[in-house]
Motif scaffolding. Sequence first.
Motif, PDB file in Angstrom:
ATOM      1  N   ILE A  15       0.837  -1.198   0.000  1.00 25.47           N
ATOM      2  CA  ILE A  15       0.000   0.000   0.000  1.00 25.47           C
ATOM      3  C   ILE A  15       0.875   1.252   0.000  1.00 25.47           C
ATOM      4  O   ILE A  15       0.630   2.196  -0.759  1.00 25.47           O
ATOM      5  CB  ILE A  15      -0.981  -0.007   1.192  1.00 25.47           C
ATOM      6  N   GLU A  16       1.916   1.260   0.819  1.00 22.25           N
ATOM      7  CA  GLU A  16       2.821   2.412   0.850  1.00 22.25           C
ATOM      8  C   GLU A  16       3.456   2.638  -0.516  1.00 22.25           C
ATOM      9  O   GLU A  16       3.569   3.776  -0.979  1.00 22.25           O
ATOM     10  CB  GLU A  16       3.887   2.214   1.930  1.00 22.25           C
ATOM     11  N   GLN A  17       3.863   1.561  -1.186  1.00 20.39           N
ATOM     12  CA  GLN A  17       4.457   1.656  -2.521  1.00 20.39           C
ATOM     13  C   GLN A  17       3.444   2.215  -3.526  1.00 20.39           C
ATOM     14  O   GLN A  17       3.769   3.076  -4.341  1.00 20.39           O
ATOM     15  CB  GLN A  17       4.939   0.275  -2.960  1.00 20.39           C
ATOM     16  N   LYS A  18       2.208   1.781  -3.441  1.00 18.08           N
ATOM     17  CA  LYS A  18       1.170   2.262  -4.355  1.00 18.08           C
ATOM     18  C   LYS A  18       0.856   3.740  -4.110  1.00 18.08           C
ATOM     19  O   LYS A  18       0.628   4.498  -5.048  1.00 18.08           O
ATOM     20  CB  LYS A  18      -0.070   1.396  -4.253  1.00 18.08           C
ATOM     21  N   ILE A  19       0.873   4.159  -2.860  1.00 20.80           N
ATOM     22  CA  ILE A  19       0.629   5.567  -2.535  1.00 20.80           C
ATOM     23  C   ILE A  19       1.746   6.446  -3.101  1.00 20.80           C
ATOM     24  O   ILE A  19       1.480   7.506  -3.675  1.00 20.80           O
ATOM     25  CB  ILE A  19       0.452   5.751  -1.012  1.00 20.80           C
ATOM     26  N   ILE A  20       2.985   5.996  -2.984  1.00 20.18           N
ATOM     27  CA  ILE A  20       4.111   6.749  -3.549  1.00 20.18           C
ATOM     28  C   ILE A  20       3.944   6.861  -5.065  1.00 20.18           C
ATOM     29  O   ILE A  20       4.095   7.944  -5.643  1.00 20.18           O
ATOM     30  CB  ILE A  20       5.458   6.090  -3.180  1.00 20.18           C
ATOM     31  N   ARG A  21       3.627   5.752  -5.729  1.00 20.91           N
ATOM     32  CA  ARG A  21       3.450   5.772  -7.181  1.00 20.91           C
ATOM     33  C   ARG A  21       2.304   6.689  -7.591  1.00 20.91           C
ATOM     34  O   ARG A  21       2.412   7.470  -8.530  1.00 20.91           O
ATOM     35  CB  ARG A  21       3.214   4.355  -7.724  1.00 20.91           C
ATOM     36  N   MET A  22       1.193   6.610  -6.860  1.00 22.20           N
ATOM     37  CA  MET A  22       0.052   7.473  -7.162  1.00 22.20           C
ATOM     38  C   MET A  22       0.421   8.950  -6.990  1.00 22.20           C
ATOM     39  O   MET A  22       0.023   9.794  -7.802  1.00 22.20           O
ATOM     40  CB  MET A  22      -1.147   7.108  -6.279  1.00 22.20           C
ATOM     41  N   GLU A  25       2.306  10.064  -9.979  1.00 20.14           N
ATOM     42  CA  GLU A  25       1.389  10.215 -11.115  1.00 20.14           C
ATOM     43  C   GLU A  25       0.584  11.506 -10.998  1.00 20.14           C
ATOM     44  O   GLU A  25       0.400  12.227 -11.988  1.00 20.14           O
ATOM     45  CB  GLU A  25       0.441   9.017 -11.210  1.00 20.14           C
ATOM     46  N   ILE A  26       0.108  11.800  -9.795  1.00 21.62           N
ATOM     47  CA  ILE A  26      -0.654  13.033  -9.575  1.00 21.62           C
ATOM     48  C   ILE A  26       0.234  14.239  -9.868  1.00 21.62           C
ATOM     49  O   ILE A  26      -0.183  15.191 -10.542  1.00 21.62           O
ATOM     50  CB  ILE A  26      -1.225  13.088  -8.136  1.00 21.62           C
ATOM     51  N   TYR A  27       1.465  14.205  -9.402  1.00 22.61           N
ATOM     52  CA  TYR A  27       2.402  15.297  -9.651  1.00 22.61           C
ATOM     53  C   TYR A  27       2.679  15.443 -11.146  1.00 22.61           C
ATOM     54  O   TYR A  27       2.663  16.544 -11.698  1.00 22.61           O
ATOM     55  CB  TYR A  27       3.693  15.074  -8.864  1.00 22.61           C
ATOM     56  N   GLU A  28       2.917  14.322 -11.839  1.00 24.51           N
ATOM     57  CA  GLU A  28       3.190  14.370 -13.279  1.00 24.51           C
ATOM     58  C   GLU A  28       2.047  15.006 -14.055  1.00 24.51           C
ATOM     59  O   GLU A  28       2.270  15.755 -15.002  1.00 24.51           O
ATOM     60  CB  GLU A  28       3.453  12.959 -13.817  1.00 24.51           C
ATOM     61  N   GLN A  29       0.818  14.717 -13.664  1.00 22.12           N
ATOM     62  CA  GLN A  29      -0.340  15.247 -14.375  1.00 22.12           C
ATOM     63  C   GLN A  29      -0.700  16.672 -13.948  1.00 22.12           C
ATOM     64  O   GLN A  29      -1.508  17.328 -14.605  1.00 22.12           O
ATOM     65  CB  GLN A  29      -1.551  14.334 -14.165  1.00 22.12           C
ATOM     66  N   ASN A  30      -0.111  17.134 -12.858  1.00 16.92           N
ATOM     67  CA  ASN A  30      -0.464  18.455 -12.321  1.00 16.92           C
ATOM     68  C   ASN A  30       0.760  19.324 -12.051  1.00 16.92           C
ATOM     69  O   ASN A  30       0.685  20.276 -11.272  1.00 16.92           O
ATOM     70  CB  ASN A  30      -1.271  18.276 -11.026  1.00 16.92           C
ATOM     71  N   THR A  53      -1.127  13.394   0.393  1.00 20.12           N
ATOM     72  CA  THR A  53      -0.660  14.764   0.643  1.00 20.12           C
ATOM     73  C   THR A  53       0.770  14.757   1.164  1.00 20.12           C
ATOM     74  O   THR A  53       1.621  15.523   0.690  1.00 20.12           O
ATOM     75  CB  THR A  53      -1.602  15.483   1.637  1.00 20.12           C
ATOM     76  N   ARG A  54       1.049  13.886   2.128  1.00 19.88           N
ATOM     77  CA  ARG A  54       2.415  13.801   2.674  1.00 19.88           C
ATOM     78  C   ARG A  54       3.425  13.459   1.576  1.00 19.88           C
ATOM     79  O   ARG A  54       4.514  14.048   1.503  1.00 19.88           O
ATOM     80  CB  ARG A  54       2.480  12.782   3.806  1.00 19.88           C
ATOM     81  N   GLU A  55       3.082  12.514   0.723  1.00 21.96           N
ATOM     82  CA  GLU A  55       3.995  12.122  -0.358  1.00 21.96           C
ATOM     83  C   GLU A  55       4.170  13.249  -1.370  1.00 21.96           C
ATOM     84  O   GLU A  55       5.276  13.503  -1.833  1.00 21.96           O
ATOM     85  CB  GLU A  55       3.504  10.848  -1.060  1.00 21.96           C
ATOM     86  N   PHE A 136     -22.133   3.784 -12.433  1.00 19.98           N
ATOM     87  CA  PHE A 136     -22.277   5.207 -12.680  1.00 19.98           C
ATOM     88  C   PHE A 136     -21.100   5.641 -13.551  1.00 19.98           C
ATOM     89  O   PHE A 136     -20.049   5.009 -13.523  1.00 19.98           O
ATOM     90  CB  PHE A 136     -22.299   5.986 -11.357  1.00 19.98           C
ATOM     91  N   PRO A 137     -21.236   6.738 -14.302  1.00 15.80           N
ATOM     92  CA  PRO A 137     -20.171   7.135 -15.231  1.00 15.80           C
ATOM     93  C   PRO A 137     -18.981   7.792 -14.523  1.00 15.80           C
ATOM     94  O   PRO A 137     -18.729   8.979 -14.661  1.00 15.80           O
ATOM     95  CB  PRO A 137     -20.883   8.111 -16.167  1.00 15.80           C
ATOM     96  N   VAL A 138     -18.263   6.985 -13.757  1.00 11.80           N
ATOM     97  CA  VAL A 138     -17.118   7.463 -12.992  1.00 11.80           C
ATOM     98  C   VAL A 138     -15.937   6.539 -13.286  1.00 11.80           C
ATOM     99  O   VAL A 138     -16.080   5.326 -13.252  1.00 11.80           O
ATOM    100  CB  VAL A 138     -17.421   7.438 -11.473  1.00 11.80           C
ATOM    101  N   ALA A 139     -14.790   7.143 -13.560  1.00  5.92           N
ATOM    102  CA  ALA A 139     -13.569   6.367 -13.779  1.00  5.92           C
ATOM    103  C   ALA A 139     -12.451   6.998 -12.965  1.00  5.92           C
ATOM    104  O   ALA A 139     -12.372   8.215 -12.848  1.00  5.92           O
ATOM    105  CB  ALA A 139     -13.206   6.358 -15.259  1.00  5.92           C
ATOM    106  N   ALA A 140     -11.615   6.154 -12.415  1.00  6.28           N
ATOM    107  CA  ALA A 140     -10.491   6.657 -11.627  1.00  6.28           C
ATOM    108  C   ALA A 140      -9.387   7.153 -12.551  1.00  6.28           C
ATOM    109  O   ALA A 140      -9.035   6.482 -13.521  1.00  6.28           O
ATOM    110  CB  ALA A 140      -9.960   5.564 -10.714  1.00  6.28           C
ATOM    111  N   THR A 141      -8.859   8.328 -12.248  1.00  6.82           N
ATOM    112  CA  THR A 141      -7.716   8.872 -12.972  1.00  6.82           C
ATOM    113  C   THR A 141      -6.443   8.194 -12.471  1.00  6.82           C
ATOM    114  O   THR A 141      -5.539   7.906 -13.253  1.00  6.82           O
ATOM    115  CB  THR A 141      -7.612  10.399 -12.734  1.00  6.82           C
ATOM    116  N   TYR A 142      -6.391   7.946 -11.162  1.00 10.81           N
ATOM    117  CA  TYR A 142      -5.232   7.318 -10.525  1.00 10.81           C
ATOM    118  C   TYR A 142      -5.719   6.133  -9.715  1.00 10.81           C
ATOM    119  O   TYR A 142      -6.610   6.275  -8.885  1.00 10.81           O
ATOM    120  CB  TYR A 142      -4.515   8.308  -9.595  1.00 10.81           C
ATOM    121  N   THR A 143      -5.121   4.969  -9.962  1.00  8.62           N
ATOM    122  CA  THR A 143      -5.521   3.751  -9.265  1.00  8.62           C
ATOM    123  C   THR A 143      -4.284   3.060  -8.722  1.00  8.62           C
ATOM    124  O   THR A 143      -3.305   2.869  -9.452  1.00  8.62           O
ATOM    125  CB  THR A 143      -6.254   2.787 -10.230  1.00  8.62           C
ATOM    126  N   GLY A 144      -4.358   2.674  -7.456  1.00  8.07           N
ATOM    127  CA  GLY A 144      -3.252   1.925  -6.870  1.00  8.07           C
ATOM    128  C   GLY A 144      -3.265   0.476  -7.305  1.00  8.07           C
ATOM    129  O   GLY A 144      -2.228  -0.098  -7.642  1.00  8.07           O
TER     130      GLY A 144
END
Length: 169
Positions: A15-22, A25-30, A53-55, A136-144
């Motif tokens: 989980i920690e590894q997935k949070i770091i990767r996410m 990804e969030i930083y790359e897109q923003n 947020t911490r990451e 519902f018409p919802v898709a995740a932008t970032y998925t662990g």
Amino acid sequence: MTHPQQNQILNKSQIEQKIIRMAYEIYEQNFEEQELVLAGIDQTGYTLAEMLTRELQKISPITVTLIRAIIDKSAPADTPVQLKPETVDLKDKAIVLVDDVLNTGRILTYALAAFLQYNPRKIEIATLVNRSHTLFPVAATYTGYSLATTLRNHISVVLQEDEVAAYLI
């Protein structure tokens, strides 16, 4: 909260590894954003947003504002979504809506509606586990972690000080 070990799908280090990767990804897109709002859906989604947020604060110069989206998951249409703190300006902001599990997309749809009234620049969705059963018409932008399950299965994510894991129940 105790779960049978054989049903564990993610352990603490995974989980920690997935949070770091996410977070990367969030930083790359923003990366061009000056400020990013992470809105965690109350309880585990908010805890996940805190961890992201911490990451993000470790790896990027972006100012990250954390808010809590409180929604009645048993009757989301009956009670308006509360955003805490209420003083955060969301107009023309980039928002990442964060929840632990994307199942049918119902809760995220109601939460999205609450943010639209503020006229944000964009809204993205981050989820630790995506079950791919969206109704519902919802898709995740970032998925662990994406996991094919039956509709009867339940995913339980625990993000507590003494236990960090995800279980298939």
